[in-house]
Design a protein around this motif. Structure first.
Motif, PDB file in Angstrom:
ATOM      1  N   GLY A  45      49.958  97.695  22.984  1.00  0.00           N
ATOM      2  CA  GLY A  45      49.153  96.642  22.390  1.00  0.00           C
ATOM      3  C   GLY A  45      50.059  95.587  21.772  1.00  0.00           C
ATOM      4  O   GLY A  45      51.124  95.907  21.233  1.00  0.00           O
ATOM      5  N   LEU A  46      49.658  94.340  21.884  1.00  0.00           N
ATOM      6  CA  LEU A  46      50.421  93.256  21.304  1.00  0.00           C
ATOM      7  C   LEU A  46      49.493  92.093  21.021  1.00  0.00           C
ATOM      8  O   LEU A  46      48.374  92.017  21.539  1.00  0.00           O
ATOM      9  N   TYR A  47      49.959  91.185  20.200  1.00  0.00           N
ATOM     10  CA  TYR A  47      49.198  89.991  19.857  1.00  0.00           C
ATOM     11  C   TYR A  47      49.859  88.779  20.498  1.00  0.00           C
ATOM     12  O   TYR A  47      51.065  88.553  20.333  1.00  0.00           O
ATOM     13  N   LEU A  48      49.074  87.989  21.249  1.00  0.00           N
ATOM     14  CA  LEU A  48      49.586  86.783  21.896  1.00  0.00           C
ATOM     15  C   LEU A  48      49.438  85.561  21.004  1.00  0.00           C
ATOM     16  O   LEU A  48      49.701  84.435  21.432  1.00  0.00           O
ATOM     17  N   GLY A  49      49.026  85.772  19.764  1.00  0.00           N
ATOM     18  CA  GLY A  49      48.902  84.726  18.758  1.00  0.00           C
ATOM     19  C   GLY A  49      48.893  85.380  17.395  1.00  0.00           C
ATOM     20  O   GLY A  49      49.039  86.597  17.267  1.00  0.00           O
ATOM     21  N   ASP A  50      48.720  84.582  16.375  1.00  0.00           N
ATOM     22  CA  ASP A  50      48.642  85.125  15.027  1.00  0.00           C
ATOM     23  C   ASP A  50      47.462  86.084  14.926  1.00  0.00           C
ATOM     24  O   ASP A  50      46.352  85.755  15.338  1.00  0.00           O
ATOM     25  N   ARG A  51      47.706  87.276  14.372  1.00  0.00           N
ATOM     26  CA  ARG A  51      46.654  88.294  14.354  1.00  0.00           C
ATOM     27  C   ARG A  51      45.477  87.921  13.469  1.00  0.00           C
ATOM     28  O   ARG A  51      44.430  88.558  13.540  1.00  0.00           O
ATOM     29  N   SER A  52      45.611  86.899  12.649  1.00  0.00           N
ATOM     30  CA  SER A  52      44.484  86.448  11.829  1.00  0.00           C
ATOM     31  C   SER A  52      43.420  85.755  12.656  1.00  0.00           C
ATOM     32  O   SER A  52      42.264  85.669  12.257  1.00  0.00           O
TER      33      SER A  52
END
Length: 428
Positions: free
Chosen positions: A94-101
Motif C-alpha cells: 500500500g502507498l499514497y500517491l498524494g498527501d494522505r490527508s
C-alpha cells in the motif's frame, strides 16, 4: 491437517509474544490510558521477528530506525473448507500517491498458490487512487485451475417437484459435487471523481472458462442440468462485456477500516458482440459501513457489510451464478463453503464487532454473524428463505504501515457446515 494449522498458529503467535516479553516494553500500556496509540508504538509481526533476531545476536547496540515499508512479502498461507490448505508466495502493498490527508491509500497484491484440493492460482490485483482522488483505477488478472465444491442451486429448501432434473438442480439433500475448470480472467475499471468521495466510471471484463467437468460418476449433475436448461455449453464458454459503475468512498483504510463508508454499484453487461456466449445483465451492489467505538482504542469498531447481485435480464452460466463466496475475494458467507448457496439473484449481509485485546494492537478479536438468501427455479423468491452463520476470530497485526492483519476465524452455519478460515486482511 487441523493439527498442522494449530501448530502454525501457536508458532506465529508465540514468537513475537516471547520477544515482546524478553526485549521490549509495551510503550502504550505504560502511558496514560487516555492517550491515543501512535504509529511508532504499534507492534506487528515484523517487530516480533526483529526482536527475536536481536535477542539471538545479543545485539545491544542502538540502531537507526528505518522507515517502515508498505510492502509485505510473505508465504501465501490460507485455509478454508472450500480450498483446503493453501501454500504459496504473496506480495501485498500500500502507498499514497498524494498527501494522505486528501488521497486514499492505493493497494496492490500479487500471488501464486497451490491448495490441497488441487487448485492452482496466479493473480495480480490493484486499487489505485491518484492525487486528490481525482481518478480511481481498479482491476486485476487471474489465471487459475479451479476445483469448486457444488451443492446445487437455491437455499437447500425441499419444495416438491415432479421434474427429476429440477430436483437434481435444487438438490434439497445437499449432495456434494466437485466441478473442475480452468479460468482466464481480466477486468479493469476507471472511475472519475465528481464530488468528494463520489466516483462514476466504466470498465470491461473478459472471462474465459475451459475444460469444465464434474468429477466422479453421476447420472445427472447440477452443472449439466442447468447448462441443458439454459442452452450453455457445459464444457467451455466466454463471459465478456462492459461495466458501468458508481462508487462512494470515505473509509480511512481499505485493509482494515476504522470508520467511514464504502459503496459500489456495478451494472455488468455480458454481450455477444464481445464474444460472450449469451447476453445477460446483472446489477451488483457492495455497501460497507464502519463505526469507530473509541478514539482511545481506534481498532474498536462495529462494521456492517451488504453484498448483492440481482438478475436484470438474461441468464448467467452456472459457474457465474452469484452466491456464497462469489465476491471478488471469496469472503462472503464465512461458515459455508464457496458456492454452497447460489441463484440468479443473491443477497448477503454481515455484522462484525472488532475489539482490541492489546493496547499496541498486535492482537485483537472479532465476532460476526451473517445471513444470505437466493432465488431458485422452483419458485422460491429472493428474501423468502434465509440461511444464517456466525463465528469468532483473532487478528494479528502483520504490517502496521498498511494495517494488514493475519486473520484466523472459526465459523459455522446450517447443514453441518463449519470450518476454520485463515487469511490476510479483513473479510471487508
Amino acid at each position: 491437517m487441523r493439527s498442522h494449522l494449530i501448530v502454525l498458529f501457536f508458532l506465529i503467535f508465540s514468537l513475537p509474544s516471547a520477544a515482546q516479553q524478553i526485549i521490549i516494553k509495551d510503550t502504550i500500556t505504560n502511558r496514560a490510558k487516555d492517550t491515543v496509540p501512535t504509529f511508532e508504538n504499534l507492534y506487528d509481526i515484523s517487530d516480533g521477528f526483529k526482536d527475536i533476531s536481536r535477542f539471538i545476536r545479543r545485539d545491544t547496540s542502538k540502531r537507526v530506525q528505518k522507515k517502515r515499508s508498505g510492502i509485505s512479502i510473505l508465504p501465501n498461507i490460507n485455509y478454508n473448507p472450500s480450498i483446503g490448505f493453501q501454500i504459496g508466495a504473496k506480495v501485498v502493498g500500500g502507498l499514497y500517491l498524494g498527501d494522505r490527508s486528501h488521497t486514499a491509500m492505493s493497494t496492490f497484491a500479487t500471488a501464486v498458490s497451490y491448495t490441497t484440493r488441487g487448485i492452482m492460482v496466479g493473480y495480480l490485483s490493484h486499487d489505485t487512487y491518484t492525487k486528490h482522488n481525482k481518478w480511481n483505477i481498479k482491476g486485476g488478472a487471474v489465471i487459475a485451475k479451479m476445483v469448486a465444491l457444488d451443492y446445487g442451486m437455491g437455499m437447500g429448501n425441499t419444495i416438491p417437484t415432479d421434474i427429476p432434473q429440477e430436483e437434481v438442480l435444487n438438490n434439497p439433500q445437499r449432495n456434494r459435487y466437485v466441478n473442475q475448470y480452468t479460468v482466464y480472467s481480466l477486468n479493469e475499471r476507471l472511475y472519475k471523481q465528481l464530488l468528494p468521495g463520489m466516483f462514476v466510471g466504466a470498465g470491461v471484463f473478459i472471462e474465459l472458462k475451459r475444460n469444465i467437468r464434474t468429477l466422479g460418476e453421476h447420472q445427472e449433475t447440477p452443472l449439466a442440468v442447468y447448462s441443458d436448461l439454459t442452452g450453455y455449453n457445459p464444457n467451455s464458454y466466454n463471459n465478456n462485456g462492459l461495466m458501468f459503475n458508481w462508487q462512494y468512498m470515505t473509509r480511512d483504510n481499505p485493509n482494515s477500516a476504522y470508520k467511514g463508508i464504502y459503496a459500489d454499484v456495478v451494472l455488468r453487461m455480458s454481450q455477444t458482440w464481445m464474444g460472450s456466449a449469451q447476453e445477460s445483465f446483472q446489477l451488483q451492489t457492495d455497501f460497507r459501513k464502519y463505526w469507530q467505538l473509541s478514539t482511545e482504542r481506534p481498532n474498536h469498531v462495529l462494521a456492517f457489510w451488504h453484498w448483492g447481485s440481482y438478475n436484470v435480464a438474461g441468464k448467467l452460466a452456472y459457474l457465474d451464478l452469484p452466491g456464497t463466496g462469489r465476491d471478488t475475494y471469496s469472503r462472503i458467507g464465512r461458515g459455508y463453503t464457496a458456492g454452497y448457496f447460489k441463484g440468479n439473484s443473491f443477497f448477503y449481509s454481515e455484522l462484525e464487532y472488532r475489539f482490541p485485546l492489546l493496547r499496541n494492537q498486535f492482537l485483537s478479536g472479532v465476532v460476526f454473524a451473517n445471513v444470505q438468501t437466493a432465488d431458485d427455479r422452483l419458485g422460491t423468491k429472493l428474501f423468502q428463505q434465509w440461511q444464517p452463520a456466525a463465528g469468532t476470530g483473532l487478528r494479528l497485526l502483520f504490517n502496521k504501515a498498511t494495517r494488514t492483519n493475519l486473520c484466523i476465524d472459526y465459523a459455522f452455519g446450517r447443514f453441518g457446515q463449519r470450518g476454520l478460515f485463515l487469511g490476510l486482511n479483513e473479510a471487508f
